[in-house]
Enzyme design. Structure first.
Site, PDB file in Angstrom:
ATOM      1  CB  CYS A 216      -1.929   0.140   2.649  1.00  0.00           C
ATOM      2  SG  CYS A 216      -1.053   2.058   3.773  1.00  0.00           S
ATOM      3  CG  LEU A 217       3.690   1.552  -0.572  1.00  0.00           C
ATOM      4  CD1 LEU A 217       4.123   2.856  -1.054  1.00  0.00           C
ATOM      5  CD2 LEU A 217       3.460   0.635  -1.750  1.00  0.00           C
TER       6      LEU A 217
ATOM      7  N   GLY B 273       1.145   6.385  -3.098  1.00  0.00           N
ATOM      8  CA  GLY B 273       1.255   6.985  -1.417  1.00  0.00           C
ATOM      9  C   GLY B 273       1.777   6.982  -0.710  1.00  0.00           C
TER      10      GLY B 273
ATOM     11  CG  HIS C 179      -5.310   5.330   1.549  1.00  0.00           C
ATOM     12  ND1 HIS C 179      -5.379   4.022   1.740  1.00  0.00           N
ATOM     13  CD2 HIS C 179      -4.066   5.469   1.830  1.00  0.00           C
ATOM     14  CE1 HIS C 179      -4.305   3.404   1.827  1.00  0.00           C
ATOM     15  NE2 HIS C 179      -3.096   4.447   2.120  1.00  0.00           N
ATOM     16  CD  GLU C 180      -0.955   7.730   1.017  1.00  0.00           C
ATOM     17  OE1 GLU C 180      -0.466   7.879   2.501  1.00  0.00           O
ATOM     18  OE2 GLU C 180      -1.329   6.886   0.104  1.00  0.00           O
TER      19      GLU C 180
ATOM     20  CG  HIS D   3      -1.498   6.168   6.078  1.00  0.00           C
ATOM     21  ND1 HIS D   3      -1.379   5.074   6.785  1.00  0.00           N
ATOM     22  CD2 HIS D   3      -1.401   6.130   4.829  1.00  0.00           C
ATOM     23  CE1 HIS D   3      -1.721   4.176   6.252  1.00  0.00           C
ATOM     24  NE2 HIS D   3      -1.718   4.947   5.026  1.00  0.00           N
TER      25      HIS D   3
ATOM     26  CD  GLN E  49       2.066   4.416   4.180  1.00  0.00           C
ATOM     27  OE1 GLN E  49       1.747   5.656   3.682  1.00  0.00           O
ATOM     28  NE2 GLN E  49       1.431   3.349   3.750  1.00  0.00           N
TER      29      GLN E  49
END
Ligand code: NI
Length: 153
Positions: A90-91, A46, A132-133, A136, A51
């Site tokens: 997380c990326l 995701g 999670h997303e 953000h 990000q």
């Protein structure tokens, strides 16, 4: 399509609140395409627009299930069920992996790239990715959910 640079933990922008999308135009479509490509290249499940440095309420998710690539514009969680505990990364934090408690089933209302509303329900990994997303978009990072360690004696 083009790869975009992924913002890392510690950069202020990750703590900012993203604004709703109001124009469903080519600029949005390019953003969605670039985000999908960037997520795929980074082998992530995701990615939120913040990000890649864009403070708009846009998310892409692909947990490699029957849903394939999911694009969420202006997503909101409308209901949740149960709880699950599992590892999460997380990326924006390549070397961090933490146990996080999340709902086990999550229903999200969102718009597609043309502005059409839809709802989607996911469980297990997909439910985790939704939470999670969408976090953000409000400047919340998964590490914020990690339970405080017991005080040392
Ligand atoms: Ni993340």
């Amino acid at each position: 399509m083009a790869l975009r640079q992924i913002v890392k933990f510690g950069e202020d922008i990750l703590r900012k609140k993203s604004r709703p999308v109001t124009n469903f135009d080519e600029r949005l479509w390019t953003l969605l395409d670039d985000m999908a490509e960037t997520m795929k290249k980074a082998e992530g499940a995701g990615l939120a627009a913040v990000q890649v440095g864009v403070l708009r309420r846009v998310v892409v998710i692909d947990v490699r299930d029957e849903h394939g690539l999911i694009e969420l514009v202006n997503p909101e969680i409308v209901s949740t069920e149960g709880t699950q505990c599992g590892g999460e990364g997380c990326l924006s934090a390549p070397n961090v992996w933490e146990e996080v408690e999340r709902p086990n089933v999550v229903t999200v209302k969102a718009q597609d790239r043309n502005g059409n509303e839809f709802t989607i329900t996911g469980s297990a990994l997909l439910a985790r990715a939704f939470c999670h997303e969408i976090d953000h978009l409000d400047g919340i990072l998964f590490t914020d959910h990690v339970k405080a360690e017991l005080p040392k004696r």
